[in-house]
Design a protein around this motif. Sequence first.
Motif, PDB file in Angstrom:
ATOM      1  N   THR A 143      92.434   0.797  62.075  1.00 10.11           N
ATOM      2  CA  THR A 143      93.769   1.340  62.317  1.00 10.11           C
ATOM      3  C   THR A 143      93.722   2.817  61.946  1.00 10.11           C
ATOM      4  N   HIS A 144      94.195   3.683  62.856  1.00 10.53           N
ATOM      5  CA  HIS A 144      94.141   5.128  62.608  1.00 10.53           C
ATOM      6  C   HIS A 144      95.317   5.578  61.750  1.00 10.53           C
ATOM      7  N   SER A 145      95.016   6.429  60.788  1.00 10.43           N
ATOM      8  CA  SER A 145      96.040   6.990  59.917  1.00 10.43           C
ATOM      9  C   SER A 145      96.086   8.506  60.129  1.00 10.43           C
ATOM     10  N   GLY A 146      97.269   9.032  60.478  1.00 15.17           N
ATOM     11  CA  GLY A 146      97.407  10.462  60.717  1.00 15.17           C
ATOM     12  C   GLY A 146      96.949  10.842  62.108  1.00 15.17           C
ATOM     13  N   SER A 147      96.818  12.149  62.339  1.00 16.97           N
ATOM     14  CA  SER A 147      96.424  12.675  63.647  1.00 16.97           C
ATOM     15  C   SER A 147      95.100  13.412  63.527  1.00 16.97           C
ATOM     16  N   ALA A 148      94.433  13.553  64.667  1.00 13.45           N
ATOM     17  CA  ALA A 148      93.117  14.197  64.682  1.00 13.45           C
ATOM     18  C   ALA A 148      93.241  15.649  65.118  1.00 13.45           C
ATOM     19  N   ALA A 149      92.443  16.506  64.519  1.00 15.19           N
ATOM     20  CA  ALA A 149      92.373  17.918  64.893  1.00 15.19           C
ATOM     21  C   ALA A 149      90.906  18.322  64.972  1.00 15.19           C
ATOM     22  N   THR A 150      90.624  19.353  65.740  1.00 17.86           N
ATOM     23  CA  THR A 150      89.242  19.818  65.883  1.00 17.86           C
ATOM     24  C   THR A 150      88.753  20.432  64.577  1.00 17.86           C
ATOM     25  N   VAL A 151      87.579  20.019  64.160  1.00 21.85           N
ATOM     26  CA  VAL A 151      86.953  20.558  62.947  1.00 21.85           C
ATOM     27  C   VAL A 151      85.731  21.346  63.373  1.00 21.85           C
ATOM     28  N   SER A 152      85.689  22.619  62.994  1.00 21.46           N
ATOM     29  CA  SER A 152      84.537  23.463  63.302  1.00 21.46           C
ATOM     30  C   SER A 152      83.611  23.481  62.091  1.00 21.46           C
ATOM     31  N   LEU A 153      82.363  23.078  62.306  1.00 22.81           N
ATOM     32  CA  LEU A 153      81.400  22.975  61.205  1.00 22.81           C
ATOM     33  C   LEU A 153      80.322  24.032  61.347  1.00 22.81           C
ATOM     34  N   ALA A 154      80.282  24.961  60.411  1.00 24.44           N
ATOM     35  CA  ALA A 154      79.165  25.895  60.335  1.00 24.44           C
ATOM     36  C   ALA A 154      77.947  25.122  59.820  1.00 24.44           C
ATOM     37  N   LEU A 209      84.692  -6.517  51.138  1.00 23.98           N
ATOM     38  CA  LEU A 209      86.024  -6.390  51.741  1.00 23.98           C
ATOM     39  C   LEU A 209      86.489  -7.725  52.312  1.00 23.98           C
ATOM     40  N   CYS A 210      87.714  -7.746  52.772  1.00 26.51           N
ATOM     41  CA  CYS A 210      88.291  -8.932  53.405  1.00 26.51           C
ATOM     42  C   CYS A 210      88.714  -8.630  54.843  1.00 26.51           C
ATOM     43  N   ASP A 211      88.696  -9.636  55.664  1.00 28.92           N
ATOM     44  CA  ASP A 211      89.307  -9.627  56.996  1.00 28.92           C
ATOM     45  C   ASP A 211      88.628  -8.712  58.020  1.00 28.92           C
ATOM     46  N   ASN A 212      87.521  -8.093  57.666  1.00 33.02           N
ATOM     47  CA  ASN A 212      86.754  -7.253  58.600  1.00 33.02           C
ATOM     48  C   ASN A 212      87.623  -6.207  59.326  1.00 33.02           C
ATOM     49  N   LYS A 213      88.449  -5.531  58.542  1.00 27.96           N
ATOM     50  CA  LYS A 213      89.244  -4.455  59.127  1.00 27.96           C
ATOM     51  C   LYS A 213      89.420  -3.328  58.114  1.00 27.96           C
ATOM     52  N   ALA A 214      89.783  -2.143  58.629  1.00 26.50           N
ATOM     53  CA  ALA A 214      89.921  -0.971  57.771  1.00 26.50           C
ATOM     54  C   ALA A 214      90.916  -0.006  58.403  1.00 26.50           C
ATOM     55  N   THR A 215      91.550   0.794  57.559  1.00 29.69           N
ATOM     56  CA  THR A 215      92.393   1.904  58.008  1.00 29.69           C
ATOM     57  C   THR A 215      91.598   3.187  57.795  1.00 29.69           C
ATOM     58  N   VAL A 216      91.505   4.040  58.818  1.00 31.72           N
ATOM     59  CA  VAL A 216      90.628   5.212  58.740  1.00 31.72           C
ATOM     60  C   VAL A 216      91.413   6.483  59.048  1.00 31.72           C
ATOM     61  N   THR A 217      91.048   7.552  58.381  1.00 31.91           N
ATOM     62  CA  THR A 217      91.630   8.867  58.688  1.00 31.91           C
ATOM     63  C   THR A 217      90.687   9.612  59.626  1.00 31.91           C
ATOM     64  N   ALA A 218      91.250  10.593  60.357  1.00 29.83           N
ATOM     65  CA  ALA A 218      90.430  11.427  61.242  1.00 29.83           C
ATOM     66  C   ALA A 218      89.508  12.310  60.404  1.00 29.83           C
TER      67      ALA A 218
END
Length: 225
Positions: A143-154, A209-218
């Motif tokens: 389950t997605h938490s929050g919104s995604a934005a472009t991350v620039s990685l040097a 863990l339980c139930d084989n699910k997770a909440t993830v952030t971008a």
Amino acid sequence: MQYTASVRRTASALVVVATAAALMTGCTPSGEAGAAGEPSQSVQSPTPGTAAGGSGSGGTGQAKPSTPVSPAASGGKAKPCTIDDVKVTEARQAAVRPPGTGTGAAIVAVTNVSKSACTLQGFPTVAGAGNGSPGKNVPLATTHSGSAATVSLAPAARAWTKLTFVNVQGEADGYCESGATPASFPTLVVGVPGAGAHQTALDDGVLALCDNKATVTAYSATKPS
């Protein structure tokens, strides 16, 4: 006697006048010697690349345009990260996690291990790693938490994501509130959008863990807690 002397004086005067005239004529032949006393005129050198009489080799007399600079040379946008650009370099239990005796939540960092900047955007996929076979991996429903934005990685920069699980309760092997059997995995397989899946172990224990699910952030340049 007086007439003769007068003639001689007249002749001598004529000789003197003739001599002076000859001397003056000799000093300025064709008027060129007298030019030394006149103001001099400057002569301008022709512009480099042009003939003395006018335009350059192309006949236009205009400078050639400079060579265009390519977008890469002028600092264009960084390319999206690929599987060879990034690597999971840290995975540990989060400081803030649901109560229980399981893992609860994990912080995962991916690092740009290439020599040029790249970008990534989106949410991770997560799976429990199977024993020696990708076919035995157990994908977690996310389950997605929050919104995604472009991350620039040097080069050497990190992007972070937080994975929050349904935690195991109780002591010993524990139990799941849903009634399911708790799952335990020695390693995780974490996906990076556009940059493949990367297997990693927690720095401090195994994944429970339980139930084989997770909440993830971008993925973000800011490390979560």
